[in-house]
Design a protein around this motif. Structure first.
Motif, PDB file in Angstrom:
ATOM      1  N   HIS A   1       1.040  -1.312  -0.113  1.00 47.06           N
ATOM      2  CA  HIS A   1      -0.064  -0.036   0.032  1.00 47.06           C
ATOM      3  C   HIS A   1       0.883   1.033  -0.018  1.00 47.06           C
ATOM      4  O   HIS A   1       1.855   1.552   0.802  1.00 47.06           O
ATOM      5  CB  HIS A   1      -0.864   0.099   1.315  1.00 47.06           C
ATOM      6  CG  HIS A   1      -1.810   1.296   0.943  1.00 47.06           C
ATOM      7  ND1 HIS A   1      -1.559   2.429   1.763  1.00 47.06           N
ATOM      8  CD2 HIS A   1      -3.215   1.122   0.986  1.00 47.06           C
ATOM      9  CE1 HIS A   1      -2.656   3.043   1.561  1.00 47.06           C
ATOM     10  NE2 HIS A   1      -3.561   2.323   1.234  1.00 47.06           N
ATOM     11  N   TYR A   2       0.631   2.362  -0.811  1.00 49.46           N
ATOM     12  CA  TYR A   2       1.447   3.322  -0.849  1.00 49.46           C
ATOM     13  C   TYR A   2       0.534   4.338  -1.542  1.00 49.46           C
ATOM     14  O   TYR A   2      -0.105   4.452  -2.460  1.00 49.46           O
ATOM     15  CB  TYR A   2       2.699   3.124  -2.111  1.00 49.46           C
ATOM     16  CG  TYR A   2       3.783   4.204  -1.863  1.00 49.46           C
ATOM     17  CD1 TYR A   2       4.508   4.220  -1.049  1.00 49.46           C
ATOM     18  CD2 TYR A   2       3.720   5.235  -2.978  1.00 49.46           C
ATOM     19  CE1 TYR A   2       5.391   5.177  -0.997  1.00 49.46           C
ATOM     20  CE2 TYR A   2       4.536   6.421  -2.805  1.00 49.46           C
ATOM     21  CZ  TYR A   2       5.619   6.206  -1.880  1.00 49.46           C
ATOM     22  OH  TYR A   2       6.677   6.981  -1.658  1.00 49.46           O
ATOM     23  N   PRO A   3       0.818   5.646  -0.758  1.00 47.31           N
ATOM     24  CA  PRO A   3      -0.193   6.914  -1.274  1.00 47.31           C
ATOM     25  C   PRO A   3       0.233   7.290  -2.712  1.00 47.31           C
ATOM     26  O   PRO A   3       1.246   7.019  -3.406  1.00 47.31           O
ATOM     27  CB  PRO A   3       0.402   7.995  -0.646  1.00 47.31           C
ATOM     28  CG  PRO A   3       1.081   7.374   0.623  1.00 47.31           C
ATOM     29  CD  PRO A   3       1.674   5.989   0.250  1.00 47.31           C
ATOM     30  N   GLY A   4      -1.175   7.631  -3.445  1.00 52.52           N
ATOM     31  CA  GLY A   4      -0.854   7.864  -4.934  1.00 52.52           C
ATOM     32  C   GLY A   4      -1.479   6.808  -5.654  1.00 52.52           C
ATOM     33  O   GLY A   4      -1.727   7.189  -6.853  1.00 52.52           O
ATOM     34  N   TRP A   5      -1.718   5.794  -5.237  1.00 51.01           N
ATOM     35  CA  TRP A   5      -2.563   4.677  -5.959  1.00 51.01           C
ATOM     36  C   TRP A   5      -4.198   4.992  -5.892  1.00 51.01           C
ATOM     37  O   TRP A   5      -4.516   5.454  -5.025  1.00 51.01           O
ATOM     38  CB  TRP A   5      -2.451   3.369  -5.640  1.00 51.01           C
ATOM     39  CG  TRP A   5      -0.796   2.646  -5.891  1.00 51.01           C
ATOM     40  CD1 TRP A   5       0.087   2.901  -5.212  1.00 51.01           C
ATOM     41  CD2 TRP A   5      -0.717   2.233  -7.205  1.00 51.01           C
ATOM     42  NE1 TRP A   5       1.131   1.960  -5.860  1.00 51.01           N
ATOM     43  CE2 TRP A   5       0.639   1.842  -7.189  1.00 51.01           C
ATOM     44  CE3 TRP A   5      -1.433   1.714  -8.188  1.00 51.01           C
ATOM     45  CZ2 TRP A   5       1.195   0.878  -8.104  1.00 51.01           C
ATOM     46  CZ3 TRP A   5      -0.851   1.167  -9.302  1.00 51.01           C
ATOM     47  CH2 TRP A   5       0.456   0.854  -9.433  1.00 51.01           C
ATOM     48  N   GLN A   6      -4.902   4.929  -7.174  1.00 54.37           N
ATOM     49  CA  GLN A   6      -6.250   5.215  -7.182  1.00 54.37           C
ATOM     50  C   GLN A   6      -6.794   3.547  -8.029  1.00 54.37           C
ATOM     51  O   GLN A   6      -5.908   3.068  -8.509  1.00 54.37           O
ATOM     52  CB  GLN A   6      -6.444   6.273  -8.327  1.00 54.37           C
ATOM     53  CG  GLN A   6      -5.781   7.545  -8.055  1.00 54.37           C
ATOM     54  CD  GLN A   6      -6.286   8.131  -6.861  1.00 54.37           C
ATOM     55  OE1 GLN A   6      -7.356   8.169  -6.660  1.00 54.37           O
ATOM     56  NE2 GLN A   6      -5.267   8.891  -6.041  1.00 54.37           N
ATOM     57  N   ALA A   7      -7.824   3.673  -7.617  1.00 50.88           N
ATOM     58  CA  ALA A   7      -8.630   2.451  -8.249  1.00 50.88           C
ATOM     59  C   ALA A   7      -9.989   2.529  -8.723  1.00 50.88           C
ATOM     60  O   ALA A   7     -10.627   3.577  -8.256  1.00 50.88           O
ATOM     61  CB  ALA A   7      -8.707   1.392  -7.259  1.00 50.88           C
ATOM     62  N   MET A   8     -10.076   1.827  -9.851  1.00 49.76           N
ATOM     63  CA  MET A   8     -11.755   1.838 -10.343  1.00 49.76           C
ATOM     64  C   MET A   8     -12.213   0.485 -10.431  1.00 49.76           C
ATOM     65  O   MET A   8     -11.295  -0.437 -10.547  1.00 49.76           O
ATOM     66  CB  MET A   8     -11.905   2.376 -11.578  1.00 49.76           C
ATOM     67  CG  MET A   8     -11.393   3.837 -11.748  1.00 49.76           C
ATOM     68  SD  MET A   8     -11.637   4.602 -13.336  1.00 49.76           S
ATOM     69  CE  MET A   8     -13.184   4.729 -13.300  1.00 49.76           C
ATOM     70  N   ALA A   9     -13.454   0.064 -10.114  1.00 50.31           N
ATOM     71  CA  ALA A   9     -14.142  -1.067 -10.393  1.00 50.31           C
ATOM     72  C   ALA A   9     -15.321  -0.895 -11.306  1.00 50.31           C
ATOM     73  O   ALA A   9     -16.225  -0.219 -10.793  1.00 50.31           O
ATOM     74  CB  ALA A   9     -14.409  -1.814  -9.009  1.00 50.31           C
ATOM     75  N   ASN A  10     -15.264  -1.443 -12.494  1.00 51.32           N
ATOM     76  CA  ASN A  10     -16.341  -1.281 -13.525  1.00 51.32           C
ATOM     77  C   ASN A  10     -16.667   0.031 -13.605  1.00 51.32           C
ATOM     78  O   ASN A  10     -17.639   0.679 -13.696  1.00 51.32           O
ATOM     79  CB  ASN A  10     -17.499  -2.138 -12.900  1.00 51.32           C
ATOM     80  CG  ASN A  10     -17.286  -3.600 -12.932  1.00 51.32           C
ATOM     81  OD1 ASN A  10     -16.531  -4.399 -13.693  1.00 51.32           O
ATOM     82  ND2 ASN A  10     -18.241  -4.344 -12.444  1.00 51.32           N
ATOM     83  N   GLN A  11     -15.445   0.770 -14.049  1.00 49.91           N
ATOM     84  CA  GLN A  11     -15.589   2.219 -14.417  1.00 49.91           C
ATOM     85  C   GLN A  11     -16.041   3.018 -13.261  1.00 49.91           C
ATOM     86  O   GLN A  11     -16.353   4.333 -13.575  1.00 49.91           O
ATOM     87  CB  GLN A  11     -16.619   2.240 -15.442  1.00 49.91           C
ATOM     88  CG  GLN A  11     -16.329   1.351 -16.704  1.00 49.91           C
ATOM     89  CD  GLN A  11     -15.158   1.839 -17.416  1.00 49.91           C
ATOM     90  OE1 GLN A  11     -14.835   2.768 -17.874  1.00 49.91           O
ATOM     91  NE2 GLN A  11     -14.319   0.759 -17.775  1.00 49.91           N
TER      92      GLN A  11
END
Length: 154
Positions: A46-56
């Motif tokens: 886990h590291y700051p700056g990561w983003q995520a999307m699930a099914n847009q």
């Protein structure tokens, strides 16, 4: 005190390997079908700056076991998940470059112009330099301290 922890291993109902479609240092794309709600956990740190999307749709990234990153999948179904790295410092660089250029260029344009008498021009340029310097410091303060706290980054 009862032990409520469960060992999650391949082959149990709690563990389902995902199909990794694309994996690079700043982007991970995964497709998975899950039988029920649960967490998708990457073994990456886990590291700051990561983003995520699930099914847009944007989803929050959770710290799992204090080290890994994961997202919550709220229901059974097929998901296409995208993780990407977008560090906050990239926007800070652009803000700093813009502020520095404005601080250097505006006084130069005023000095080079002949529409003001020399003594009046010097007063205006001095005031412009101070105002631009103050704005540059203020904008950088906002970018470094205020915006990350509002957006939850860092």
């Amino acid at each position: 005190e009862p032990n409520n922890s469960r060992e999650i291993t391949e082959g149990t109902e709690y563990f389902k390997p995902a199909d990794t479609i694309d994996y690079s240092e700043d982007r991970v794309r995964i497709e998975i079908e899950v039988p029920s709600e649960g967490y998708l956990v990457l073994s990456d740190l886990h590291y700051p700056g990561w983003q995520a999307m699930a099914n847009q749709k944007a989803v929050p990234i959770h710290r799992v076991n204090g080290v890994f990153r994961g997202i919550y999948l709220p229901s059974a179904g097929r998901y296409e998940i995208l993780f990407w790295y977008d560090p906050a410092w990239k926007s800070l660089v652009w803000i700093t470059v813009f502020s520095a250029l404005a601080t250097l260029l505006v006084p130069g344009l005023l000095f080079g112009s002949n529409f003001l008498p020399h003594s009046r021009r010097r007063d205006i340029v001095g005031a412009a330099i101070f105002i631009l310097w103050f704005l540059m410091v203020f904008v950088n303060y906002l970018a470094v301290f205020v915006v990350p706290n509002i957006t939850g980054r860092i």
